[in-house]
Design a protein around this motif. Structure first.
Motif, short mmCIF file in Angstrom:
data_model
loop_
_atom_site.label_atom_id
_atom_site.label_comp_id
_atom_site.label_asym_id
_atom_site.label_seq_id
_atom_site.Cartn_x
_atom_site.Cartn_y
_atom_site.Cartn_z
N GLU A 6 0.88 -1.24 0.12
CA GLU A 6 -0.15 0.01 0.00
C GLU A 6 1.04 1.11 -0.03
O GLU A 6 1.91 1.22 0.65
N TRP A 36 -10.39 -3.22 1.06
CA TRP A 36 -9.60 -2.21 1.81
C TRP A 36 -10.52 -2.35 3.22
O TRP A 36 -11.64 -2.21 3.19
N ARG A 38 -9.61 -0.82 7.52
CA ARG A 38 -9.10 0.14 8.24
C ARG A 38 -9.29 -0.10 9.86
O ARG A 38 -10.22 -0.95 10.33
N ARG A 45 -10.51 -4.06 13.13
CA ARG A 45 -10.59 -3.88 11.94
C ARG A 45 -11.75 -3.87 11.20
O ARG A 45 -12.71 -4.95 11.52
N VAL A 93 -5.26 3.08 10.33
CA VAL A 93 -4.54 2.53 9.34
C VAL A 93 -5.15 1.66 8.38
O VAL A 93 -6.11 1.03 8.69
N TYR A 94 -4.72 1.95 7.09
CA TYR A 94 -5.67 1.24 6.20
C TYR A 94 -4.80 0.02 5.44
O TYR A 94 -3.70 0.20 5.03
N TYR A 95 -5.47 -1.02 5.27
CA TYR A 95 -4.89 -2.29 4.68
C TYR A 95 -5.79 -2.53 3.42
O TYR A 95 -7.03 -2.54 3.58
N TRP A 115 -2.55 -10.02 2.96
CA TRP A 115 -2.76 -8.77 3.36
C TRP A 115 -1.49 -7.64 3.14
O TRP A 115 -0.47 -8.17 3.32
N GLY A 118 -0.18 -2.05 5.55
CA GLY A 118 -0.95 -0.81 6.13
C GLY A 118 -0.44 0.43 5.65
O GLY A 118 0.96 0.62 5.65
N GLN A 120 -0.88 4.59 7.06
CA GLN A 120 -1.61 5.36 7.86
C GLN A 120 -2.40 6.77 7.44
O GLN A 120 -1.63 7.21 6.51
#
Length: 125
Positions: A6, A36, A38, A45, A93-95, A115, A118, A120
């Motif tokens: 990411e 996606w 977060r 999550r 935090v986005y994954y 995954w 991540g 931020q």
């Protein structure tokens, strides 16, 4: 094996925009879902958006519907999350993740097989 990287996170003021990218490499599948999620501090999550590799439209959590847009570029093996009208509560935090098993619901993080690390996203008020 699939590797996900990411990028695009950062600090933005409320009302601003960011675009997250998720580049996939390694094993590819003829049909899978990219999602996606977060995670904010102290929270679980949560699902944000998902799109199938063969589809053209995504599905969204109610909290981001109308503000976020998920798209994918097959040639670049990349999925994007365009985030507009950002709010402080979007801070997390986005994954990105890949789901291979078509029988599992894409709303749940446990359904995903791979995954990213991540990125931020911080939205200031």
């Amino acid at each position: 094996q699939v590797q996900l990287v990411e990028s695009g996170g950062g600090l933005v003021q409320a009302g601003g925009s960011l675009r997250l990218s998720c580049a996939a490499s390694g094993r590819t599948f003829s049909y899978y879902v990219m999602g996606w999620f977060r995670q904010a501090p102290g929270k679980e999550r949560e699902f944000v958006a998902a799109i199938s590799w063969g589809g053209s439209s995504g599905d969204y959590a109610d909290s981001v519907k109308g503000r976020f847009t998920i798209t994918r570029d097959k040639a670049k093996n990349t999925v994007y999350l365009q985030m507009n009208s950002l709010k402080p509560e979007d801070t997390a935090v986005y994954y990105c993740a890949v789901k291979v098993d078509v029988s599992k619901s894409y709303y749940y993080s446990r359904a995903y097989d791979y995954w990213g690390q991540g990125t931020q996203v911080t939205v200031s008020s």
